[in-house]
Write a protein that holds these residues in place. Sequence first.
Motif, PDB file in Angstrom:
ATOM      1  N   MET A  97       0.804  -1.152   0.069  1.00  0.00           N
ATOM      2  CA  MET A  97      -0.021  -0.031   0.005  1.00  0.00           C
ATOM      3  C   MET A  97       0.827   1.144   0.023  1.00  0.00           C
ATOM      4  N   SER A  98       0.558   2.164  -0.944  1.00  0.00           N
ATOM      5  CA  SER A  98       1.315   3.246  -1.048  1.00  0.00           C
ATOM      6  C   SER A  98       1.159   4.300   0.290  1.00  0.00           C
ATOM      7  N   ILE A  99       1.934   5.104   0.587  1.00  0.00           N
ATOM      8  CA  ILE A  99       1.694   6.150   1.650  1.00  0.00           C
ATOM      9  C   ILE A  99       2.725   7.346   1.356  1.00  0.00           C
ATOM     10  N   PHE A 158       4.095   8.866   6.173  1.00  0.00           N
ATOM     11  CA  PHE A 158       5.140   8.016   6.644  1.00  0.00           C
ATOM     12  C   PHE A 158       5.637   8.582   8.031  1.00  0.00           C
ATOM     13  N   ARG A 159       6.096   9.946   7.396  1.00  0.00           N
ATOM     14  CA  ARG A 159       6.912  10.488   8.609  1.00  0.00           C
ATOM     15  C   ARG A 159       6.204  10.922   9.937  1.00  0.00           C
ATOM     16  N   SER A 160       4.579  11.149   9.801  1.00  0.00           N
ATOM     17  CA  SER A 160       3.750  11.146  10.973  1.00  0.00           C
ATOM     18  C   SER A 160       3.611  10.029  11.544  1.00  0.00           C
ATOM     19  N   ALA A 161       3.606   9.036  10.841  1.00  0.00           N
ATOM     20  CA  ALA A 161       3.360   7.587  11.769  1.00  0.00           C
ATOM     21  C   ALA A 161       4.604   7.166  12.352  1.00  0.00           C
ATOM     22  N   ILE A 162       5.662   7.340  11.901  1.00  0.00           N
ATOM     23  CA  ILE A 162       6.853   6.839  12.704  1.00  0.00           C
ATOM     24  C   ILE A 162       6.949   7.670  14.030  1.00  0.00           C
ATOM     25  N   HIS A 163       6.431   8.811  13.905  1.00  0.00           N
ATOM     26  CA  HIS A 163       6.538   9.641  15.422  1.00  0.00           C
ATOM     27  C   HIS A 163       5.188   9.561  16.400  1.00  0.00           C
ATOM     28  N   ASP A 164       4.576   8.489  16.009  1.00  0.00           N
ATOM     29  CA  ASP A 164       3.234   8.019  16.479  1.00  0.00           C
ATOM     30  C   ASP A 164       3.686   6.839  17.144  1.00  0.00           C
ATOM     31  N   HIS A 171      23.840  12.133   7.290  1.00  0.00           N
ATOM     32  CA  HIS A 171      23.667  13.230   6.580  1.00  0.00           C
ATOM     33  C   HIS A 171      23.274  14.507   7.394  1.00  0.00           C
ATOM     34  N   PRO A 172      23.758  15.603   7.219  1.00  0.00           N
ATOM     35  CA  PRO A 172      23.263  16.828   8.035  1.00  0.00           C
ATOM     36  C   PRO A 172      21.704  17.056   7.988  1.00  0.00           C
ATOM     37  N   ASP A 173      20.950  16.660   6.993  1.00  0.00           N
ATOM     38  CA  ASP A 173      19.737  16.842   6.914  1.00  0.00           C
ATOM     39  C   ASP A 173      18.708  15.884   7.809  1.00  0.00           C
ATOM     40  N   ASP A 174      18.200  16.590   8.882  1.00  0.00           N
ATOM     41  CA  ASP A 174      17.490  15.866   9.880  1.00  0.00           C
ATOM     42  C   ASP A 174      16.531  14.775   9.062  1.00  0.00           C
ATOM     43  N   GLU A 175      15.819  15.015   7.937  1.00  0.00           N
ATOM     44  CA  GLU A 175      15.078  14.230   7.144  1.00  0.00           C
ATOM     45  C   GLU A 175      15.487  13.130   6.336  1.00  0.00           C
ATOM     46  N   PHE A 176      16.819  13.175   6.010  1.00  0.00           N
ATOM     47  CA  PHE A 176      17.450  12.182   4.974  1.00  0.00           C
ATOM     48  C   PHE A 176      16.996  10.951   5.186  1.00  0.00           C
ATOM     49  N   ALA A 177      17.239  10.390   6.341  1.00  0.00           N
ATOM     50  CA  ALA A 177      17.225   8.897   6.620  1.00  0.00           C
ATOM     51  C   ALA A 177      15.790   8.418   6.537  1.00  0.00           C
ATOM     52  N   THR A 178      14.985   9.386   7.084  1.00  0.00           N
ATOM     53  CA  THR A 178      13.537   9.151   6.843  1.00  0.00           C
ATOM     54  C   THR A 178      13.010   9.116   5.481  1.00  0.00           C
ATOM     55  N   GLN A 179      13.407  10.008   4.656  1.00  0.00           N
ATOM     56  CA  GLN A 179      13.260   9.818   3.173  1.00  0.00           C
ATOM     57  C   GLN A 179      13.537   8.806   2.599  1.00  0.00           C
ATOM     58  N   ALA A 180      14.936   8.392   2.949  1.00  0.00           N
ATOM     59  CA  ALA A 180      15.441   7.158   2.363  1.00  0.00           C
ATOM     60  C   ALA A 180      14.499   5.823   2.606  1.00  0.00           C
ATOM     61  N   TRP A 224      11.519   5.844   3.509  1.00  0.00           N
ATOM     62  CA  TRP A 224      10.136   5.740   2.883  1.00  0.00           C
ATOM     63  C   TRP A 224      10.017   5.693   1.511  1.00  0.00           C
ATOM     64  N   ALA A 225      11.261   6.009   0.772  1.00  0.00           N
ATOM     65  CA  ALA A 225      11.335   5.707  -0.671  1.00  0.00           C
ATOM     66  C   ALA A 225      11.603   4.184  -0.714  1.00  0.00           C
ATOM     67  N   LEU A 226      12.256   3.461   0.251  1.00  0.00           N
ATOM     68  CA  LEU A 226      12.488   2.151  -0.035  1.00  0.00           C
ATOM     69  C   LEU A 226      11.265   1.078   0.243  1.00  0.00           C
ATOM     70  N   HIS A 227      10.535   1.689   1.373  1.00  0.00           N
ATOM     71  CA  HIS A 227       9.432   1.047   2.072  1.00  0.00           C
ATOM     72  C   HIS A 227       8.342   0.774   0.616  1.00  0.00           C
ATOM     73  N   GLY A 228       8.011   1.575   0.120  1.00  0.00           N
ATOM     74  CA  GLY A 228       7.072   1.471  -1.086  1.00  0.00           C
ATOM     75  C   GLY A 228       7.837   1.056  -2.601  1.00  0.00           C
ATOM     76  N   SER A 229       9.064   0.479  -2.309  1.00  0.00           N
ATOM     77  CA  SER A 229       9.620   0.166  -3.596  1.00  0.00           C
ATOM     78  C   SER A 229       9.577  -1.109  -3.783  1.00  0.00           C
ATOM     79  N   ALA A 230       9.761  -1.783  -4.913  1.00  0.00           N
ATOM     80  CA  ALA A 230       9.795  -3.411  -5.273  1.00  0.00           C
ATOM     81  C   ALA A 230      10.886  -3.929  -4.538  1.00  0.00           C
ATOM     82  N   ARG A 231      12.043  -3.280  -4.320  1.00  0.00           N
ATOM     83  CA  ARG A 231      13.263  -3.991  -3.484  1.00  0.00           C
ATOM     84  C   ARG A 231      13.539  -3.416  -2.428  1.00  0.00           C
ATOM     85  N   PRO A 232      12.739  -3.298  -1.252  1.00  0.00           N
ATOM     86  CA  PRO A 232      13.151  -2.729  -0.063  1.00  0.00           C
ATOM     87  C   PRO A 232      14.381  -3.194   0.514  1.00  0.00           C
TER      88      PRO A 232
END
Length: 371
Positions: A1-3, A8-14, A135-144, A146-154
Motif C-alpha cells: 500500500m502506497s503512503i 510516513f513521517r507522521s506515523a513513525i513519530h506516533d 547526513h546533515p539533513d534531519d530528514e534524509f534517513a527518513t526520506q530514504a 520511505w522511498a524503499l518502504h514503497g519500492s519493489a526491492r526494499p
Amino acid sequence: MSISYEEFRSAIHDGARRRALLFRDGRPYFVLLSQQFSREELEAMCDTATAIRRLDRHRDGREFLLGILRGQRVMNLFAQPSTRTAQSFIAGADKLGATSTLVSDIQTSSFAKGESIADSVRTLSSFFDAIVVRHPDDEFATQAAWALHGSARPVPVISAGSGKSQHVTQALLDLYTLNYSFHERGGVDGKHIAIVGDIARNRAARSLALVLTKFNPAAIHFISPGDFAPGDELTDYLRRHEITVEIHDELEPWLRERGREVDAIYMTRLQKEWDAGGEAGQPKQHANTSELGADDAYVLRSEYRLLVREDCVIMHPLPRINELPNEWEQHPGFVVWRQVRNGMWMRAALFATINGAAGEIVARAQRLGLL
C-alpha cells in the motif's frame, strides 16, 4: 500500500503506528529513532553484542560469525565527516562476514547532479543488502526509508546520524556501555545519569536520553549553558515517560552538591560547527580546534575527580576537544575507549538482529560456554 512521505513521517513519530512501518517479521528493518525499540529488544541487542564479542575471541566462534552475513553487501553513505562511526559500521559488518562500501563524498555521486533521494536509494538497493546513511539533513534517513518502504526491492536503512536530530546507533552503544559498566550494580535502573554540554544540538546526548525512557533511571541531570539546554520537546517527552529530569546551568556547583550520588557522567563538546555560517545545511567549518572548545565552566576539570565516586562512569561520544581532560583516563570509571569499541559490537548486533540471526548467535555462544 502506497503512503505519502508526510504520512510516513507522521506515523513513525506516533508510538502506536511506528512499529508497523519500522519493523518486519518482528525485527527492526528501518532504524531511524532511538525510541523505536522496547526494553526487551534493547536488552536482547545488548546480549547479542556480548555474544558476538566473546565469540570473536574464540577460534571456532570467529569462524561461525563470519558465516552470518556472508555474501551480503552494505553501503555506507556518509555525507557528513565521520571516522569512528563509519569504520565502526564497516568493522561490525566485517565481523559477520559482510562486505562494505563507503561513500564519504556525495559530490562524487549522482546527488551532485540533482538526483532525488528516492531515485538514489532505489538505485543503491539494486546492489546492496542494507544502506547506512549519515547526513546533515534531519530528514534524509527518513526520506530514504520511505522511498524503499514503497519500492519493489526494499532493503534496511540504518541512520548513522541525522542532522541535529538523532544518532540512534550511538545511543545503542552508549546503553550497552552503561549496562556493561553497571553489570554488578543492577543495570541502568535506579541510577543518576548526568549529561553535560551542548544538549540542544548534540544528537548523541538527546538520543541517549530517549533510549533511557525504556528503563527506570533515578534521574537524568542535564548540565549545560542556557542557550544549549534541552528543549521542551525533549524534557516533556521524558517526563511523560515518568523520567525525573533536572536541569542545571552550572557544572562545578552541581558537582560539589550532588557529585557523590551521580553514577555516570556523559560529557559532550560544544558543537560550534552548527553555528551560523554553514551552507546548504552543512556544518560550518572552523579554522582551528580552539574555536570549538567548551567554556571553562563546562570542562570536567581533573580536580573534579575528588567530587565523584571512583565507580562513577565517565563517557564521551567523541570527538572531544577540551571538555574531558586526559587526566580522567586514570579514573577507574573512565570507559571512553571501551565505549568506542562497543560501537563495533553493538552495530554488529544490530545487523544480526535485522537479519534474524541474533538468537542463533546467542545460542552458539551458550553452547561454547561463553555466556
